[in-house]
Design an enzyme around this catalytic site. Structure first.
Site, PDB file in Angstrom:
ATOM      1  N   HIS A 265      48.267  61.600  42.458  1.00 50.44           N
ATOM      2  CA  HIS A 265      48.113  63.005  42.858  1.00 50.44           C
ATOM      3  C   HIS A 265      49.492  63.594  43.176  1.00 50.44           C
ATOM      4  CE1 HIS A 265      45.670  66.317  44.576  1.00 50.44           C
ATOM      5  NE2 HIS A 265      46.610  66.402  45.512  1.00 50.44           N
TER       6      HIS A 265
ATOM      7  N   ASP B 190      51.479  66.992  44.505  1.00 50.40           N
ATOM      8  CA  ASP B 190      51.308  68.256  45.232  1.00 50.40           C
ATOM      9  C   ASP B 190      52.503  69.175  45.005  1.00 50.40           C
ATOM     10  OD1 ASP B 190      48.801  67.955  46.698  1.00 50.40           O
ATOM     11  OD2 ASP B 190      49.803  66.248  47.649  1.00 50.40           O
TER      12      ASP B 190
ATOM     13  N   ASP C   7      40.703  66.337  49.528  1.00 49.32           N
ATOM     14  CA  ASP C   7      42.155  66.281  49.672  1.00 49.32           C
ATOM     15  C   ASP C   7      42.585  66.668  51.087  1.00 49.32           C
ATOM     16  OD1 ASP C   7      44.839  66.196  49.237  1.00 49.32           O
ATOM     17  OD2 ASP C   7      44.914  67.848  47.791  1.00 49.32           O
TER      18      ASP C   7
ATOM     19  N   HIS D 145      48.203  69.177  41.572  1.00 50.05           N
ATOM     20  CA  HIS D 145      47.568  70.157  42.459  1.00 50.05           C
ATOM     21  C   HIS D 145      48.571  71.279  42.710  1.00 50.05           C
ATOM     22  CE1 HIS D 145      45.923  70.832  46.853  1.00 50.05           C
ATOM     23  NE2 HIS D 145      45.713  71.879  46.076  1.00 50.05           N
TER      24      HIS D 145
ATOM     25  N   MET E 198      39.786  71.188  49.808  1.00 54.64           N
ATOM     26  CA  MET E 198      40.780  70.884  50.845  1.00 54.64           C
ATOM     27  C   MET E 198      40.068  70.558  52.157  1.00 54.64           C
ATOM     28  SD  MET E 198      43.546  71.070  49.193  1.00 54.64           S
ATOM     29  CE  MET E 198      44.505  70.541  50.604  1.00 54.64           C
TER      30      MET E 198
ATOM     31  N   MET F 292      49.741  74.395  44.397  1.00 56.87           N
ATOM     32  CA  MET F 292      49.583  75.294  45.545  1.00 56.87           C
ATOM     33  C   MET F 292      50.624  76.399  45.373  1.00 56.87           C
ATOM     34  SD  MET F 292      48.982  72.324  48.347  1.00 56.87           S
ATOM     35  CE  MET F 292      49.533  71.058  47.207  1.00 56.87           C
TER      36      MET F 292
ATOM     37  N   SER G 149      48.601  60.405  46.982  1.00 54.75           N
ATOM     38  CA  SER G 149      49.445  61.596  46.873  1.00 54.75           C
ATOM     39  C   SER G 149      50.892  61.218  47.139  1.00 54.75           C
ATOM     40  CB  SER G 149      49.004  62.652  47.888  1.00 54.75           C
ATOM     41  OG  SER G 149      50.043  63.597  48.066  1.00 54.75           O
TER      42      SER G 149
ATOM     43  N   MET H 189      54.154  72.771  45.746  1.00 50.09           N
ATOM     44  CA  MET H 189      54.083  73.871  46.727  1.00 50.09           C
ATOM     45  C   MET H 189      55.247  74.828  46.502  1.00 50.09           C
ATOM     46  SD  MET H 189      53.369  71.605  50.100  1.00 50.09           S
ATOM     47  CE  MET H 189      52.063  70.359  50.131  1.00 50.09           C
TER      48      MET H 189
END
Ligand code: DX5
Ligand code: ZN
Length: 214
Positions: A31, A33, A173, A64, A135, A66, A6, A35
């Site tokens: 990966h 992330d 994750d 991913h 998660m 979020m 990540s 957010m």
């Protein structure tokens, strides 16, 4: 076992060399992330960063999300180079529609679930998805402590996948390291995301190679 470092834990001022490190390592995916400061209490990176990583990435990019209202952004993330896109079950009122949208864009479609979210929310979607991002920390931050209850949830998810003849992969994750990786694999994990454990090491490539041997 698919290993997906990540980049949340990478040095953002040296992203090109961090991506090159992943390219040269035994890692399988990258990966990313995303957010939004609404679904999770943190803001990380967005579409321009995914585009920038894509210019250097030689491995598939696993995005991913979020974020709330992911349907407004998945097309842009796909265009930016996302190979798989996961949306949170807790953030989607129309999860099936969101999954269809991702699949129609030609990306691998995933559903992410928070630590408190029961496996049963996947009951009527598991046959339609390519991966479950489970998660093992509360989403929003890297370098958190692994939640032990995750092992039981993997076993339960494995049971659901078999029952529904689904081909969904199980991605874990949060808080993954060399200590918990063997047990995660034994429980049925297919993909391990790892941020802090890899990037805080003086030799990230070696750490990735060791995880790959698990
Ligand atoms: C948490 C993110 C994870 C996290 C993994 O919200 O989804 O991908 O960055 O990082 P570590 O391995 O540091 O927990
Ligand atoms: Zn993640």
């Amino acid at each position: 076992m698919i290993i997906a470092p990540s980049i949340l834990a990478a040095d953002f001022a040296n992203l090109q060399s961090e991506v090159n490190m992943i390219n040269e390592s035994a890692a399988d995916w990258i990966h990313i992330d995303v957010m939004d400061g609404v679904f999770v209490p943190n803001i990380s990176m967005g579409i321009p960063v995914v585009q920038a990583v894509k210019r250097h990435a030689k491995k598939p990019m696993d995005v991913h999300l979020m974020i709330v209202r992911p349907e407004l952004y998945v097309e842009e993330f796909r265009k930016a180079g996302a190979d798989s896109i996961s949306v949170h079950a807790e953030a989607c009122d129309h999860l099936h529609r969101n999954i269809e949208q991702i699949k129609n864009l030609g990306a691998r479609a995933g559903v992410a679930i928070n630590p408190h979210t029961p496996i049963s929310v996947l009951e009527n979607i598991i046959q339609d998805i390519d991966l479950v991002c489970m998660m093992s920390v509360n989403p929003g931050f890297g370098a958190q402590k692994f939640i032990e209850h995750t092992y039981n949830k993997i076993l339960e998810l494995k049971g659901l996948i078999l029952k529904k003849s689904s081909s969904a992969l199980i991605e874990i994750d949060g808080g993954v390291n060399q200590q918990n990786a063997p047990q995660l694999m034994k429980a049925g994990a297919d993909i391990l995301v790892t941020g802090n454990f890899v990037f805080s090491s003086p030799n990230p490539k070696q750490v990735i190679a060791k995880l790959k041997e698990v």
